[in-house]
Design an enzyme around this catalytic site. Sequence first.
Site, short mmCIF file in Angstrom:
data_model
loop_
_atom_site.label_atom_id
_atom_site.label_comp_id
_atom_site.label_asym_id
_atom_site.label_seq_id
_atom_site.Cartn_x
_atom_site.Cartn_y
_atom_site.Cartn_z
N GLY A 11 0.82 -1.22 0.00
CA GLY A 11 0.00 0.00 0.00
C GLY A 11 0.85 1.26 0.00
O GLY A 11 2.09 1.21 -0.06
N ASP A 59 -4.75 -12.68 2.59
CA ASP A 59 -5.55 -11.88 3.52
C ASP A 59 -5.09 -12.14 4.95
O ASP A 59 -4.85 -13.30 5.32
CB ASP A 59 -7.01 -12.34 3.33
N PHE A 81 -0.24 -2.40 8.68
CA PHE A 81 -0.96 -1.38 7.90
C PHE A 81 -2.26 -1.92 7.31
O PHE A 81 -3.14 -1.13 6.98
CB PHE A 81 -0.10 -0.94 6.69
N SER A 125 -4.85 6.66 13.67
CA SER A 125 -5.15 7.87 12.90
C SER A 125 -5.58 8.99 13.82
O SER A 125 -6.15 8.75 14.89
CB SER A 125 -6.28 7.53 11.92
N TYR A 150 -15.03 3.61 9.99
CA TYR A 150 -13.57 3.56 9.82
C TYR A 150 -12.87 4.09 11.07
O TYR A 150 -11.98 3.43 11.63
CB TYR A 150 -13.13 4.38 8.59
N LYS A 154 -10.28 2.26 14.22
CA LYS A 154 -8.97 2.68 14.75
C LYS A 154 -9.04 2.79 16.27
O LYS A 154 -8.11 2.38 16.98
CB LYS A 154 -8.54 4.02 14.13
N THR A 217 -13.26 20.62 -5.91
CA THR A 217 -14.15 21.42 -5.06
C THR A 217 -13.54 21.52 -3.67
O THR A 217 -13.20 20.51 -3.06
CB THR A 217 -15.54 20.75 -4.97
P1 NAD Z 1 -3.48 1.57 1.43
O1 NAD Z 1 -4.86 1.17 1.13
O2 NAD Z 1 -2.66 2.19 0.36
O3 NAD Z 1 -2.66 0.32 2.01
C1 NAD Z 1 -3.27 -0.71 2.73
C2 NAD Z 1 -2.82 -2.02 2.10
O4 NAD Z 1 -3.40 -3.10 2.85
C3 NAD Z 1 -3.29 -2.18 0.67
O5 NAD Z 1 -2.19 -2.57 -0.14
C4 NAD Z 1 -4.36 -3.28 0.72
O6 NAD Z 1 -4.36 -4.06 -0.45
C5 NAD Z 1 -3.91 -4.07 1.95
N1 NAD Z 1 -4.99 -4.75 2.67
C6 NAD Z 1 -6.18 -4.26 3.08
N2 NAD Z 1 -6.87 -5.20 3.75
C7 NAD Z 1 -6.10 -6.32 3.76
C8 NAD Z 1 -6.26 -7.62 4.30
N3 NAD Z 1 -7.37 -7.97 4.94
N4 NAD Z 1 -5.25 -8.52 4.15
C9 NAD Z 1 -4.11 -8.18 3.47
N5 NAD Z 1 -3.91 -6.96 2.94
C10 NAD Z 1 -4.89 -6.04 3.08
O7 NAD Z 1 -3.55 2.53 2.72
P2 NAD Z 1 -2.43 3.46 3.35
O8 NAD Z 1 -2.78 4.87 3.02
O9 NAD Z 1 -1.11 2.94 3.02
O10 NAD Z 1 -2.77 3.24 4.88
C11 NAD Z 1 -2.10 2.25 5.63
C12 NAD Z 1 -2.68 2.24 7.04
O11 NAD Z 1 -2.60 3.55 7.60
C13 NAD Z 1 -4.15 1.85 7.11
O12 NAD Z 1 -4.34 1.08 8.26
C14 NAD Z 1 -4.85 3.18 7.24
O13 NAD Z 1 -6.08 3.06 7.89
C15 NAD Z 1 -3.86 3.96 8.07
N6 NAD Z 1 -3.97 5.41 7.90
C16 NAD Z 1 -3.85 5.96 6.66
C17 NAD Z 1 -3.97 7.33 6.50
C18 NAD Z 1 -3.88 7.96 5.13
O14 NAD Z 1 -4.32 9.11 4.97
N7 NAD Z 1 -3.34 7.30 4.12
C19 NAD Z 1 -4.19 8.15 7.62
C20 NAD Z 1 -4.29 7.55 8.88
C21 NAD Z 1 -4.16 6.17 9.01
#
Ligand code: NAD
Length: 346
Positions: A11, A59, A81, A125, A150, A154, A217
């Site tokens: 991700g 998964d 993550f 988050s 969501y 967290k 927007t």
């Molecule tokens: P992302 O969606 O790019 O990465 C998450 C990855 O996890 C993806 O590659 C997805 O394919 C994989 N995934 C999801 N569910 C899965 C499962 N059940 N088994 C295996 N793989 C799975 O998101 P990101 O932006 O890299 O965020 C990473 C983490 O950080 C997440 O937990 C998100 O909630 C948290 N977060 C993100 C942000 C943001 O703005 N990007 C802000 C606060 C917290």
Amino acid sequence: MKNILVTGGAGYIGSHVVVKLHEHGYNPIIIDDFSNSQHSVIQGIKNITGKDFKVYEGDILDQSLLKKIFGNHKIEGIIHFAAKKAVGESVEKPLYYYKNNVSGLVSLLEVVKEFNVKNLIFSSSCTVYGQPDKLPVTEETPKKPANSPYGNTKQIGEEIIEDTINSGTTLKAIALRYFNPIGAHPSSEIGELPLGTPNNLVPFITQTAAGLRDSLTVFGDNYDTPDGTCIRDYIHVMDLADAHVRCIEYLEVENSDQHFDVLNIGTGRGNTVLEVINAFESVSGLKLNFKIGDRRAGDVEQIFAQVDKSRQILKWETQHSLTEAMRDSWKWQQKLSNKSSSDSVS
Ligand code: NAD
């Protein structure tokens, strides 16, 4: 070389952390089901590091796969993550979010317990704070009831980990409360790859500038902020990645069997939406097509972090400015646009 399991390592944030782990002498091992990422990310990581890291496609709810991974490798720590992250989608599909994010964490923790893994970092988050009464927010700022499933995943996630440790499990864990990650690796080999319409401001800006969207927007310009638009704490993803590696290093030397803590990971500065747009226009030399719309339900007016605790504990400082983050985001978008136009020609 120490193995660190990175769930969701294909991700946006995970891929940058994989690169940083490698730079600091760790061996990252990825598990990802690619439900919100693309296989090309793994090639991007390889182009930067020159390495083929082990990738398990699957998964985190699949405990037989998790047990296989923990059986195949001695895992020194986990950076978790893997989760779904779209606030709006979570309102429409709460059970999907609770299953993936909450049951997924439980599934992982059960196996962590069985294999006696010592160190865990959880992606939390700033949504756990809602609209805080006082700014900047510290880790002591009271959490507000989550305004989406969501956000709730967290809050619950942090509590599940803390309860697990309090029940006697030998585990050291830190929940990192991210503010707003933006930017991309300076090489443009990896970056944010939103599938469908982006939920976040910066990919929306860059996609609009690249002509993939007609206009942006801005949701409301009548907030009680200097220019009336919402304020967030935007952190370069490379600084965020650095915080994870320092956190793993900290957990390794933390001198106890059980430990739970939370840390804010932001810059400590807030920027308005219009300031972000201005920063984009100055690095790209383009005029962005945007309009002011109504406020969007559920948006908090302003939030930014106090980061004294993470600076002190992790011996960490952000290195990148908003301008650098916008430059890297724009370079990344241009690379994506060039690639898709050459793909459509060939
Ligand atoms: P992302 O969606 O790019 O990465 C998450 C990855 O996890 C993806 O590659 C997805 O394919 C994989 N995934 C999801 N569910 C899965 C499962 N059940 N088994 C295996 N793989 C799975 O998101 P990101 O932006 O890299 O965020 C990473 C983490 O950080 C997440 O937990 C998100 O909630 C948290 N977060 C993100 C942000 C943001 O703005 N990007 C802000 C606060 C917290």
